[in-house]
Design an enzyme around this catalytic site. Structure first.
Site, PDB file in Angstrom:
ATOM      1  N   LYS A 260       0.823  -1.209   0.000  1.00 32.95           N
ATOM      2  CA  LYS A 260       0.000   0.000   0.000  1.00 32.95           C
ATOM      3  C   LYS A 260       0.855   1.256   0.000  1.00 32.95           C
ATOM      4  O   LYS A 260       0.436   2.308  -0.385  1.00 32.95           O
ATOM      5  CB  LYS A 260      -0.908   0.000   1.221  1.00 32.95           C
ATOM      6  CG  LYS A 260      -2.071  -0.952   1.084  1.00 32.95           C
ATOM      7  CD  LYS A 260      -2.948  -0.886   2.308  1.00 32.95           C
ATOM      8  CE  LYS A 260      -4.016  -1.961   2.239  1.00 32.95           C
ATOM      9  NZ  LYS A 260      -4.733  -2.134   3.472  1.00 32.95           N
TER      10      LYS A 260
HETATM   11  N1  GLU Z   1      -8.613  -7.064   5.121  1.00 35.23           N
HETATM   12  C1  GLU Z   1      -7.662  -7.887   4.458  1.00 35.23           C
HETATM   13  C2  GLU Z   1      -6.732  -7.042   3.611  1.00 35.23           C
HETATM   14  O1  GLU Z   1      -7.047  -5.909   3.303  1.00 35.23           O
HETATM   15  C3  GLU Z   1      -8.312  -8.904   3.520  1.00 35.23           C
HETATM   16  C4  GLU Z   1      -8.924 -10.003   4.263  1.00 35.23           C
HETATM   17  C5  GLU Z   1      -9.543 -11.125   3.464  1.00 35.23           C
HETATM   18  O2  GLU Z   1      -9.800 -10.971   2.251  1.00 35.23           O
HETATM   19  O3  GLU Z   1      -9.795 -12.154   4.065  1.00 35.23           O
HETATM   20  O4  GLU Z   1      -5.675  -7.512   3.293  1.00 35.23           O
END
Ligand code: GLU
Length: 296
Positions: A260
């Site tokens: 990110k």
């Molecule tokens: N919140 C997680 C992320 O942004 C993704 C979780 C999932 O897809 O299980 O990496």
């Protein structure tokens, strides 16, 4: 219906429910777009549902401007979702109930170790992401545990050995790699509730996937190992198991994993530079096997 142009060959199958579950800890990048588009296509091609869940349990790292950018990015990509947006920060009661059930079952234990304690444990076995938890607090005697619980808030860990003894062998289905025998030991006794936020990713995700009726999870293959532990938690909590579509990771022009923090790879940067979603899709170098396989 507008949206990215993926070939998805599951039109004759029953409707599925997929989700996009980003964490607003930074701006989304092309890998997130890939997950979101594939999940959207899989749901829409079956006449099913696509839901949006903001995974914002890490309140110290989540930012409202990153959440706002998620909505802008999805609008730019032409992706719509069904029903209200769920926020994990509003679901703490459901997570606390699930944790309590695991504690009562005897498959969770409080952990008082700091990161430094774990790093210093010479005998720590290694997993795919580094040292595994050496089990220090699993072996505390009852009196020490009670004394420490009276003094400090713990994290909670899953006692994977005790949990597996209870569930017996488990398996789960991956799109590309087929049926997988669940091997949660590869990540060791994972944290299921952090000291600071009272839950953790693995627990929140299985509780919410079930509560949102998710039949198919589409996400990057960096979460493949995490699925083994999620399968175990589903079995313990009596929750249904989705099918998993772990897709290849999208890499930058240097071949490295996107993070990110790389500003030029974010969807915001693509938008601001006046690029179109079609440009972005072209940049993903879609492979023939990125068409999602028909669910059984
Ligand atoms: N919140 C997680 C992320 O942004 C993704 C979780 C999932 O897809 O299980 O990496």
């Amino acid at each position: 219906m507008t949206g990215p142009d993926f070939v998805v060959d599951n039109v004759d199958n029953p409707p599925v429910t997929t989700r996009f579950a980003p964490s607003p800890t930074g701006l989304l990048h092309r890998g997130h777009a890939f997950s979101a588009m594939m999940g959207w296509r899989l749901a829409r091609a079956s006449g099913g549902r696509f839901v949006l869940r903001i995974e914002d349990i890490d309140t110290a790292r989540c930012r409202p401007e990153h959440e706002a950018a998620i909505f802008d990015d999805l609008a730019w990509l032409g992706l719509d979702w069904d029903g209200p947006v769920w926020r994990q920060s509003e679901r703490s009661t459901a997570y606390a109930q699930a944790l309590e059930r695991l504690i009562v079952m005897g498959v969770a234990y409080p952990c008082f170790c700091t990161r430094a304690d774990i790093a210093a444990a010479a005998s720590a076995p290694h997993g795919p992401d580094g040292p595994l938890y050496p089990g220090t607090c699993r072996n505390l005697d009852a009196a020490t545990r009670a004394a420490r619980l009276a003094r400090e808030a713990p994290a909670w860990r899953l006692d994977v050995g005790a949990a597996l003894a209870r569930t017996g062998p488990l398996r789960w289905q991956d799109r590309a790699q087929g049926w997988q025998p669940a091997d949660p030991q590869r990540l060791g006794d994972i944290v299921i509730a952090r000291r600071d936020v009272g839950t953790a990713y693995a627990l929140a995700v299985v509780v919410d996937d079930a509560a949102q009726g998710i039949t198919d999870v589409v996400r990057g293959e960096d979460l493949f190992d995490a699925t083994h532990a999620q399968r175990l938690l589903q079995a313990l909590l009596g929750l249904p198991t989705p099918r998993y579509h772990h897709h290849r990771l999208i890499r930058g022009s240097d071949g490295k994993r996107l993070a990110k923090r790389l500003p030029q790879e974010t969807l915001s940067a693509w938008r601001v530079a006046g690029q179109s979603p079609a440009d972005l899709i072209a940049s993903l170098n879609l492979l023939a096997n990125d068409a999602l396989w028909p669910p059984d």
